[in-house]
Scaffold this active site. Structure first.
Site, PDB file in Angstrom:
ATOM      1  N   ASP A   1       0.832  -1.214   0.000  1.00 51.07           N
ATOM      2  CA  ASP A   1       0.000   0.000   0.000  1.00 51.07           C
ATOM      3  C   ASP A   1       0.867   1.266   0.000  1.00 51.07           C
ATOM      4  OD1 ASP A   1      -2.013  -1.910   0.367  1.00 51.07           O
ATOM      5  OD2 ASP A   1      -2.158  -1.528   2.519  1.00 51.07           O
TER       6      ASP A   1
ATOM      7  N   GLU B   1     -11.542  -1.373  -3.790  1.00 48.78           N
ATOM      8  CA  GLU B   1     -10.950  -0.605  -2.696  1.00 48.78           C
ATOM      9  C   GLU B   1      -9.853   0.304  -3.225  1.00 48.78           C
ATOM     10  OE1 GLU B   1      -9.730  -3.622   0.036  1.00 48.78           O
ATOM     11  OE2 GLU B   1      -8.159  -4.415  -1.246  1.00 48.78           O
TER      12      GLU B   1
END
Length: 348
Positions: free
Chosen positions: A74, A240
């Site tokens: 991420d 997402e």
């Protein structure tokens, strides 16, 4: 350059992986480079390198070369005002890395080296904090980040700020938004965007009913009203990691589809849609609304590159840049970077 992401069932059974890998890879293709939604300049939209229309490659390009401490999950990258780069990623108390050239990366400690006890209500006591989003505006770094546990929407997004970005220099600015098990959204994966009028917005979301957006007060970085807007969704399927970036006359909404966090078996892929308004409606290349599962694939797994996703996009001096993580054959989570180009119809 192209990327793809895949969806997960609601609620996801697996969410994030702790950083285990020891290396990072950067991908370069086309004429531009982009990293996770971050701004290198002012409180208004950052100037962008002009994108030259390109012909998409016949196959997905591999990540470009990176060296040093490149194991990430991420990732989010910001260009530092004095030169060089600051990268933050999922990890204990939010992990930091620095680079002088966007190639060689080194460990720079944690945002909160003494811990972040205000997050434990949402993490069950774990120090692992997820999906940070870095920006540099108004003389300081802004860091939005998530606190949650796998498969749960009892989650929260917090804000921290710093004038230097260094480990231990960050001030906790508190809770921005939370979700409870009774909510139909999940308050993780934040991304700050400042629109052409200087208004601040935070997009976020994972599974459940999809990607949401709230308005922010630029003075505080906190919510300015109680409205929660829906801007993308897959009827509970896996979507997402939103990132919104303005290019030309459009706002581009980048998301990840499908399943993350399963090593080389991950099916994450990078998708995109666009709108002339920051709040949508966003549609893909075929005109399908992103609120109805639409999305144009830009990058997906290929060869030894598995599950690329949780993308970030930023403007550098030479181009727009796409940054993301992917999994190697051995399951290590690594940094990928590619330059972005746009075709004659304005699609990345």
């Amino acid at each position: 350059m192209t990327t793809s992401l895949t969806p997960v069932q609601n609620p996801p059974t697996v969410r994030r992986l702790a950083l285990l890998s020891l290396s990072v890879v950067v991908v370069v293709a086309g004429t531009f480079v982009v990293a996770r939604s971050s701004s290198a300049a002012s409180s208004t939209a950052a100037p962008r390198a002009a994108a030259t229309p390109t012909t998409p490659p016949g196959s997905y390009p591999g990540p470009g070369r990176v060296t040093g401490d490149v194991g990430v999950h991420d990732p989010t990258i910001v260009v530092r005002p004095g030169g060089g780069y600051l990268l933050a990623h999922t990890g204990d108390n939010i992990a930091l890395k620095t680079s002088s050239d966007r190639t060689a990366f080194r460990n720079a400690g944690a945002v909160f080296p003494n811990g972040a006890p205000w997050t434990t209500t949402y993490t069950g006591g774990s120090r692992n904090l997820w999906a940070p989003d870095l920006s540099y505006r108004d003389g300081r770094y802004w860091l939005y980040y998530s606190a949650s546990t796998f498969g749960s929407n009892r989650s929260a997004i917090f804000l921290a700020t710093s004038t230097t970005g260094a480990s231990g220099s960050w001030t906790n600015q508190g809770l921005v938004i939370e979700s409870r098990t009774s909510d139909n959204f999940n308050a993780i994966d934040p991304n700050l965007v400042v629109d052409a009028s200087g208004r601040w917005w935070l997009s976020f979301g994972s599974f459940w009913s999809g990607i949401k957006m709230v308005a922010l007060n630029p003075a505080t970085g906190k919510r300015s009203d109680t409205t929660v807007r829906s801007i993308a969704g897959r009827n509970g399927g896996a979507i997402e990691a939103p990132v919104i970036v303005r290019h030309g006359n459009y706002y581009y909404l980048w998301v990840s589809f499908d399943r993350c966090c399963q090593g080389a078996a991950s099916t994450y892929r990078v998708m995109v849609g666009r709108s002339t308004s920051v709040t949508g409606p966003y549609v893909d290349r075929n005109g399908v609304a992103m609120t109805s599962g639409g999305g144009t694939q830009v990058l997906a797994g290929h060869g030894s590159i598995h599950g690329p996703g949780h993308q970030a996009v930023f403007t550098d001096t030479d181009a727009e840049v796409l940054a993301y993580h992917y999994y190697a054959n051995n399951g290590a989570s690594l940094l990928g970077i590619n330059l972005l180009g746009y075709d004659t119809a304005g699609w990345p």
